[in-house]
Design an enzyme around this catalytic site. Structure first.
Site, PDB file in Angstrom:
ATOM      1  N   GLU A  14       0.810  -1.230   0.000  1.00 34.90           N
ATOM      2  CA  GLU A  14       0.000   0.000   0.000  1.00 34.90           C
ATOM      3  C   GLU A  14       0.843   1.281   0.000  1.00 34.90           C
ATOM      4  O   GLU A  14       0.288   2.370   0.153  1.00 34.90           O
ATOM      5  CB  GLU A  14      -0.915   0.025   1.227  1.00 34.90           C
ATOM      6  CG  GLU A  14      -1.934  -1.087   1.253  1.00 34.90           C
ATOM      7  CD  GLU A  14      -2.884  -0.925   2.429  1.00 34.90           C
ATOM      8  OE1 GLU A  14      -3.889  -0.224   2.281  1.00 34.90           O
ATOM      9  OE2 GLU A  14      -2.627  -1.492   3.496  1.00 34.90           O
ATOM     10  N   SER A 164      -6.274  -2.494   1.414  1.00 35.43           N
ATOM     11  CA  SER A 164      -6.527  -2.115   0.015  1.00 35.43           C
ATOM     12  C   SER A 164      -6.930  -3.298  -0.854  1.00 35.43           C
ATOM     13  O   SER A 164      -6.722  -3.296  -2.061  1.00 35.43           O
ATOM     14  CB  SER A 164      -5.305  -1.417  -0.592  1.00 35.43           C
ATOM     15  OG  SER A 164      -5.097  -0.199   0.073  1.00 35.43           O
ATOM     16  N   SER A 297     -10.549   9.947  -1.395  1.00 35.39           N
ATOM     17  CA  SER A 297     -10.789   8.833  -0.461  1.00 35.39           C
ATOM     18  C   SER A 297     -12.128   8.997   0.249  1.00 35.39           C
ATOM     19  O   SER A 297     -12.679  10.092   0.341  1.00 35.39           O
ATOM     20  CB  SER A 297      -9.670   8.753   0.571  1.00 35.39           C
ATOM     21  OG  SER A 297      -8.441   8.443  -0.035  1.00 35.39           O
TER      22      SER A 297
END
Length: 324
Positions: A14, A164, A297
Site C-alpha cells: 500500500e 486495500s 478517499s
C-alpha cells in the site's frame, strides 16, 4: 509553531497510496499554524524529503533530522502509513517509547484492528455481527470440503493482515479455493475465509472531532467489479454514494454499531469500518485505523459532506494528539 512529521510510505503493497495520502496532508495543513515535514519510511531508508526533493536521513534514536546545521525534532507525528509499520502498532509503540504524540490510535488498538480475525473475535461479545469464518495459517493441512461446508459458496478468501484488498479473491466453486488460498498467502501467512454476505456494502467513518466521538455521513459502495477490490477502490471501478441511500432507522442502527465499536476498542483518531447490511442488520468486515486521506478517499468525502474541510480534519487530528 509546532513541527509536524507526516510519516508516509511504509513496508507493504500500500506504500504508493500512503505517499498520496501523506502528500495531501502536507498540502492542506495550515502552514501559518504548523511547520509540516514529509517523512518517507521505507525498509531501506527513513528520510525527510524537502520541497526541492532533497533527502535527509532520520536519526532513529530520537526521530530527529539534521538539515544543514539545524537539528529538527518533532512535536507531533501525523501518521499516514497504510499497512505495516504504520497501521499495525509498530510505529505507535516506537513513538510512545520516544514520548512523541501521534495522530492514530494506540499500539494495542492498531495491532488488534490490523488483525481481522482478532478484531472480529473481540467485537462479537458486544453484539456486533460478522460473517461466518474459517481460519488458516500457512502450513495447515487443507480440507477444501470442510471449509466450504462451514462458510458455503461463494466465499471470500482474504489475507488476515493486509489492506486495500490486496490478495483477496471471491471464490465461486470448490476448484477456485486452493488458487485463492495461494494468492492470499502471498500477502500474509494467516488467512480468513468468510461466507458471502449478500447485501449493501457501506463504509462508516468515525472520528473524534473536537473531543466528541462523531460518526460521519455513511457511504454506500456500488462496485462495478465482483466486489470492492483494488480496482474498485482506486481505479474508478465503483460508485461511492455519500450519504448512503438508506432509511433513517437503518442509518441510526449502523451509526450505533460503528460508534459502539469505536468506544469498546477505546479508539482514537480516524477509523473507517466496512459493513455489509443483510436483512437490515450491519455485519462488520473490518476496521481501518489509517484510512486513505487522498482528496478522493472515502473518509475525506464523508468529512466534506459533514461540513469539515480537509484542513480542519487534519488540524483537529493534530490538536487532539497534542492534547493527549
Amino acid at each position: 509553531m509546532k513541527n509536524v512529521a507526516i510519516i508516509m510510505g511504509g513496508y507493504s503493497s500500500e506504500y504508493k497510496i500512503s505517499l498520496t495520502s501523506g502528500n495531501v496532508v502536507y498540502t492542506y495543513l495550515d502552514k501559518t499554524k504548523f511547520s509540516p515535514y514529509r517523512i518517507h519510511l521505507f525498509k531501506d531508508k527513513w528520510v525527510c524529503v524537502t520541497d526541492d526533493e532533497q533527502e535527509y536521513p532520520i536519526n532513529k534514536n530520537d526521530f530527529s533530522v539534521t538539515i544543514g546545521t539545524e537539528k529538527i525534532t518533532f512535536d507531533v507525528v501525523f501518521n499516514a502509513i497504510h499497512g505495516t509499520p504504520g497501521e499495525d502498532g509498530l510505529m505507535q509503540a516506537y513513538f510512545e517509547l520516544l514520548g512523541i504524540p501521534q495522530t492514530s490510535c494506540d499500539y494495542y488498538q492498531a495491532a488488534l484492528t490490523f488483525n481481522k480475525r482478532d478484531l472480529l473475535s473481540v467485537l462479537k461479545p458486544y453484539g456486533i455481527k460478522t460473517a461466518t469464518s474459517f481460519y488458516l495459517n500457512q502450513g495447515d493441512v487443507l480440507h477444501p470440503n470442510q471449509i466450504i461446508e462451514k462458510v458455503g459458496l461463494p466465499c471470500f478468501v482474504k489475507p488476515n493482515k493486509s489492506g486495500s484488498s490486496f490478495g483477496i479473491s471471491k471464490v465461486k466453486t470448490i476448484e477456485e479455493l486452493l488458487p485463492a488460498i495461494e494468492t492470499a498467502y502471498k500477502e500474509d501467512n494467516e488467512i480468513i475465509i468468510e461466507s458471502f454476505l449478500d447485501g449493501m456494502e457501506v463504509s462508516v467513518g468515525v472520528i473524534n472531532y473536537k473531543g466528541k466521538i462523531t460518526v460521519l455521513p455513511i457511504t454506500e459502495i456500488v462496485s462495478e467489479n465482483d466486489f470492492f477490490d483494488y480496482e474498485a477502490k482506486y481505479l474508478g471501478k465503483s460508485s461511492e454514494i455519500t450519504p448512503a441511500r438508506i432509511s433513517e432507522d437503518l442509518r441510526l442502527k449502523i451509526e450505533t454499531v460503528a460508534k459502539r465499536a469505536y468506544e469498546v476498542l477505546k479508539m482514537k483518531g480516524f477509523t473507517r469500518s466496512e459493513f455489509i447490511i443483510v436483512d437490515g442488520e450491519p455485519h462488520m468486515l473490518e476496521m481501518n485505523t489509517i484510512p486513505g486521506l487522498t482528496t478522493e478517499s472515502i473518509l475525506p468525502q464523508q468529512a466534506r459532506e459533514a461540513g469539515i474541510s480537509l484542513a480542519d480534519l487534519f488540524e483537529n487530528a493534530i490538536e487532539l494528539a497534542l492534547a493527549k
